[in-house]
Enzyme design. Structure first.
Site, PDB file in Angstrom:
ATOM      1  N   GLU A  49      37.422  35.136   5.136  1.00 42.38           N
ATOM      2  CA  GLU A  49      38.859  35.338   5.328  1.00 42.38           C
ATOM      3  C   GLU A  49      39.587  34.003   5.313  1.00 42.38           C
ATOM      4  OE1 GLU A  49      39.371  39.274   8.153  1.00 42.38           O
ATOM      5  OE2 GLU A  49      39.039  37.367   9.137  1.00 42.38           O
ATOM      6  N   CYS A  50      40.573  33.866   4.481  1.00 41.55           N
ATOM      7  CA  CYS A  50      41.517  32.748   4.494  1.00 41.55           C
ATOM      8  C   CYS A  50      40.804  31.391   4.418  1.00 41.55           C
ATOM      9  CB  CYS A  50      42.422  32.847   5.717  1.00 41.55           C
ATOM     10  SG  CYS A  50      43.973  31.917   5.567  1.00 41.55           S
TER      11      CYS A  50
END
Length: 459
Positions: free
Chosen positions: A333-334
């Protein structure tokens, strides 16, 4: 069902009014009284919850009504309250600020009504006297059905100033003023481009913060606050269909957890634990080897601040590439996406080699590239979703990722019924999936079944 439960929402008139600072002071005071405190944050923010956790030693929980249906969020809240005496819930932005112009959608006020919690309104006392009553009255009248049970005044110059404000509010608004927060030097949380510095990077037990808690003990009426925060009933919740209790049996998940990667919703980890999976933690910064595992999770964080060190840990990069080639089910994620890319350009313009699992280049910008809630519909099978399934999540990043492979999700930002933005995102390479989207697994626990199945397929 009658329960002995205390809970309140600390709401503000807007962002930057001191909610987080005052929340930390209240958490400290409640803990000093021997109460079992459950901190919470309205919305998707990771940083405030990190500070909450650091202060009281209990993992702070995000209460996010965009990602979570009402029954599910209520069920999660009630479960946490089984082990607590009081919930201290920090609001987001201003009391009625939500997603779009509907004050009952994703706002602090809506969350207070959903949970049945009283609101304690934090107002700014700087450079004002009787006019502060008009501010409080406006918040009261905007939604008369909302229980604004008390007021705390921030940034008060003196006891006499406070008495003037207190008399005005109680005279014209008929709501008790529970005390004030004086202006104090040295009491501020450090910030950077994504917001606050993470709690693990700083120390909150320094002398100014100790003095702050001691001051609040004198200037706030905690007994009155506790009396106002008594809840007669808990909100009605219902769990979604969860993965089987043995769905993760025999599998090990390695979670990145260090200064560069530490943005995780505790509820997500709890849901994974309920599948019987074995969870171990590792550091992409400091460790040379991955744990023996079939699944890897690289969460968000600040890889751009540690890019040189991440790039120099070539053993870990090689370990990740090897795990990917073996079919280990990797989710990022991210910040994790940035780490799995081919290269990362930091804020100084220096370019650093990364894991090169998701072909593409990350570049830090000077302003937010994308911010806010969005929906992402899978256009093909991914690690978390089947084609056509929609995930609701949150993006907040200054970097941009230029991919060399096609995206696997159609993303859009819809507000007040109108599509404001539409873009492609999320990349699946082999058994590895990465995107900028932060998600809460409880919205669609089937995500975990997809991930677990992908892990078993590579055994």
């Amino acid at each position: 069902m009658a329960v002995d439960l205390h809970a309140f929402v600390l709401a503000g008139t807007g962002s930057g009014c001191g909610k987080t600072t005052v929340t930390l002071g209240l958490l400290s005071l409640m803990k000093k009284r021997g109460l079992r405190v459950q901190p919470c944050k309205v919305g998707p923010d990771y940083l405030d919850t990190g500070w909450h956790t650091a202060v009281c030693g209990t993992a702070s929980r995000n209460l996010d009504s965009f990602m979570l249906p009402v029954p599910v969020l209520n069920a999660l809240f009630c479960e946490q309250m089984q082990h607590a005496d009081i919930a201290v819930i920090e609001g987001v932005m201003g009391l009625y600020d939500g997603y779009g112009t509907d004050p009952d959608y994703c706002s602090t006020a809506a969350m207070a009504k959903q949970l049945g919690c009283p609101v304690i309104l934090l107002v700014d006392g700087k450079a004002v006297s009787t006019s502060i009553a008009a501010t409080v009255m406006g918040f009261q009248h905007f939604d008369p059905s909302l229980n604004i049970a008390g007021v705390i005044v921030n940034r008060v110059n003196s006891e006499s100033h406070y008495q003037l404000l207190k008399v005005a509010i109680e005279r014209y608004c008929s709501v008790p003023v529970l005390g004030y927060v004086p202006r104090m030097e040295g009491v501020a949380l450090p910030e950077r481009h994504l917001g606050l510095v993470t709690a693990r990077e700083s120390v909150i037990n320094q002398q100014p913060w100790q003095e702050f808690a001691e001051t609040l003990e004198r200037t706030l009426n905690i007994d009155a606050l506790l009396a106002l925060s008594q809840m007669d009933t808990q909100p009605v919740g219902e769990w979604p269909v969860l993965p089987a209790a043995d769905a993760g049996a025999g599998l090990t998940l390695a979670i990145a957890d260090d200064e560069a990667f530490n943005f995780y919703y505790p509820d997500n980890i709890t849901l994974l634990e309920r599948t019987g999976i074995n969870i171990v933690r590792f550091s992409p910064l400091h460790d040379s080897h991955l744990p023996d595992c079939q699944m890897i999770w690289l969460g968000g964080g600040y890889p751009e601040l540690h890019a040189e060190m991440l790039a120099s840990n070539t053993c870990m990069l090689a370990q990740l590439r090897s795990a990917h080639q073996r079919g280990v089910a990797i989710y990022a994620e991210c910040g994790g996406l940035m780490y799995l890319g081919s290269s990362l350009e930091d804020g100084n313009g220096d370019i650093w080699p990364m894991a090169d699992i998701i072909p593409g280049h990350s570049k830090m910008g000077k302003r937010l590239t994308r911010f806010g809630y969005c929906e992402a519909q899978a256009v093909q099978q991914t690690l978390l979703s089947a084609p056509g399934e929609v995930l609701r999540g949150h993006e907040f990043h200054y970097s941009d990722f230029t991919p060399e492979t096609p995206a696997v999700m159609d993303c859009r930002k819809v507000r007040d019924g109108k599509t404001l933005q539409a873009w492609s995102g999320g990349w699946q390479v082999g058994n590895t999936f990465a995107s900028y989207l932060h998600v809460h697994f409880a919205q669609r626990p089937e995500m975990l079944n997809h991930w677990l199945a992908a892990a078993r397929s590579a055994l």
